[in-house]
Design an enzyme around this catalytic site. Structure first.
Site, short mmCIF file in Angstrom:
data_model
loop_
_atom_site.label_atom_id
_atom_site.label_comp_id
_atom_site.label_asym_id
_atom_site.label_seq_id
_atom_site.Cartn_x
_atom_site.Cartn_y
_atom_site.Cartn_z
N HIS A 1 7.76 37.78 55.06
CA HIS A 1 8.12 38.33 53.90
C HIS A 1 9.08 39.64 54.41
O HIS A 1 9.97 39.96 53.76
CB HIS A 1 6.86 38.93 52.77
N TRP B 1 -1.82 37.81 44.81
CA TRP B 1 -1.48 39.10 45.35
C TRP B 1 -1.81 40.23 44.37
O TRP B 1 -2.28 41.27 44.47
CB TRP B 1 0.05 39.27 45.97
N ASP C 1 8.92 33.12 53.57
CA ASP C 1 8.39 33.90 52.70
C ASP C 1 7.84 32.98 51.21
O ASP C 1 9.01 32.56 50.59
CB ASP C 1 9.19 35.02 52.10
N ASP D 1 12.17 42.83 48.46
CA ASP D 1 10.76 43.23 47.73
C ASP D 1 10.93 44.08 46.49
O ASP D 1 12.02 44.00 45.87
CB ASP D 1 9.61 43.48 48.43
N TRP D 2 10.21 45.22 46.34
CA TRP D 2 10.60 45.90 45.37
C TRP D 2 11.78 47.02 45.26
O TRP D 2 12.18 47.25 44.39
CB TRP D 2 9.39 47.04 44.76
#
Length: 296
Positions: free
Chosen positions: A274, A159, A245, A118-119
């Site tokens: 995810h 999102w 995901d 993710d980030w």
């Protein structure tokens, strides 16, 4: 900037989180990190994403540390036990990069294996590209380095709008929804622990809007420059994406084709949503250890 610091009592007796806290200062803010395993071993830098914190890696850290690796897992500013600026506008992509660059420099980490999702990937892949001599390998699970030149999936747009505009932003439920397995009440409490009320959530709400969505985004050029480095990256590059995901699906194949270091690596597809660290932590950790065993 104004910031808040989550009271320590919120983190008491968390399930499966026995780790000793460590702190240093970046840009006038306190950042928390875990540092497990032999202190003289080459480090694995485990970078979390949105809206989680180092608790996400709690099942993986002991497995990698037991294999003889030093494991460092920071809480990004705005998350976990790290300080949290209270205004969404206090957060930018570059500001997060500056905080993490300071973290890397202060610990003087070298021979790093990056593990990111993710980030953690948006920041970690930039860190590796901007500090290539510090990194020896990269492992990406459910992450990407977007430039704004590609169309974002519909699930991400939904999102982003939810994060910015919903009056209700339930951190633990978001992570639970993004996992295949159902989190227990103690795990839910742990994910909610950093965020006693809404003023602690500015960083979590800010992240989706910081993802480059168009070619002229403030971060687009820096990310394109990072890709120029990654397109020449010959060091090991392993993908460990999950099979469920909707946001990052297909990113593994994209990076395998574009990054030379991905050639002939033992890429795996893990079972999970995810947050694959919740669904397949053992398999994820073993994939990391397996890659590093070939480098020693």
């Amino acid at each position: 900037m104004d910031f808040v610091r989550t009271p320590e009592k919120r983190f008491e007796r968390l399930l499966d989180y026995p780790f000793e806290p460590h702190y240093l200062e970046v840009g006038g803010l306190r950042i928390h990190y875990l540092d497990e395993g032999p202190s003289d071993a080459s480090p694995i830098l485990m970078m979390h994403g949105e809206p989680s914190w180092s608790y996400l890696y709690r099942h993986m850290i002991p497995i990698c540390a037991a294999a003889g690796h030093r494991v460092i897992a920071p809480d990004l500013i705005g998350f976990g036990k790290s300080d949290k600026p209270t205004a969404i506008d206090d957060y930018s992509y570059q500001q997060h990069m500056d905080w993490m660059q300071s973290f890397l420099d202060q610990l003087d980490l070298n021979n790093i294996t990056l593990v990111c999702q993710d980030w953690g990937s948006l920041l970690g892949l930039r860190l590796a590209a901007e500090n290539p001599d510090r990194f020896r390998a990269i492992v990406v699970g459910n992450g990407m380095l977007p430039t704004g030149d590609q169309k974002a999936p519909p699930a991400f747009k939904i999102w982003k709008n939810f994060a910015l505009h919903s009056p209700w932003f339930p951190i633990a439920r978001i992570i639970n929804t993004g996992s295949f397995r159902k989190l227990g009440p103690d795990e839910m409490r742990a994910y909610d622990a950093p965020f006693p009320d809404k003023k602690y959530k500015a960083g979590a709400r800010a992240f989706p809007r910081l993802v480059p969505m168009h070619p002229n985004d403030p971060a687009s050029e820096a990310n394109r420059n990072a890709w120029k480095v990654l397109e020449r990256w010959e060091k090991p590059f392993l993908t460990t994406f999950s099979n469920g995901d909707p946001i990052t699906r297909g990113g593994d194949a994209y990076m395998q084709k574009r990054i030379p270091g991905a050639k002939d690596q033992p890429h795996v597809t893990l079972k999970g949503g995810h947050f694959l660290q919740e669904d397949s932590p053992v398999a994820f950790a073993r994939a990391i250890n397996g890659l590093l065993a070939t480098l020693s």
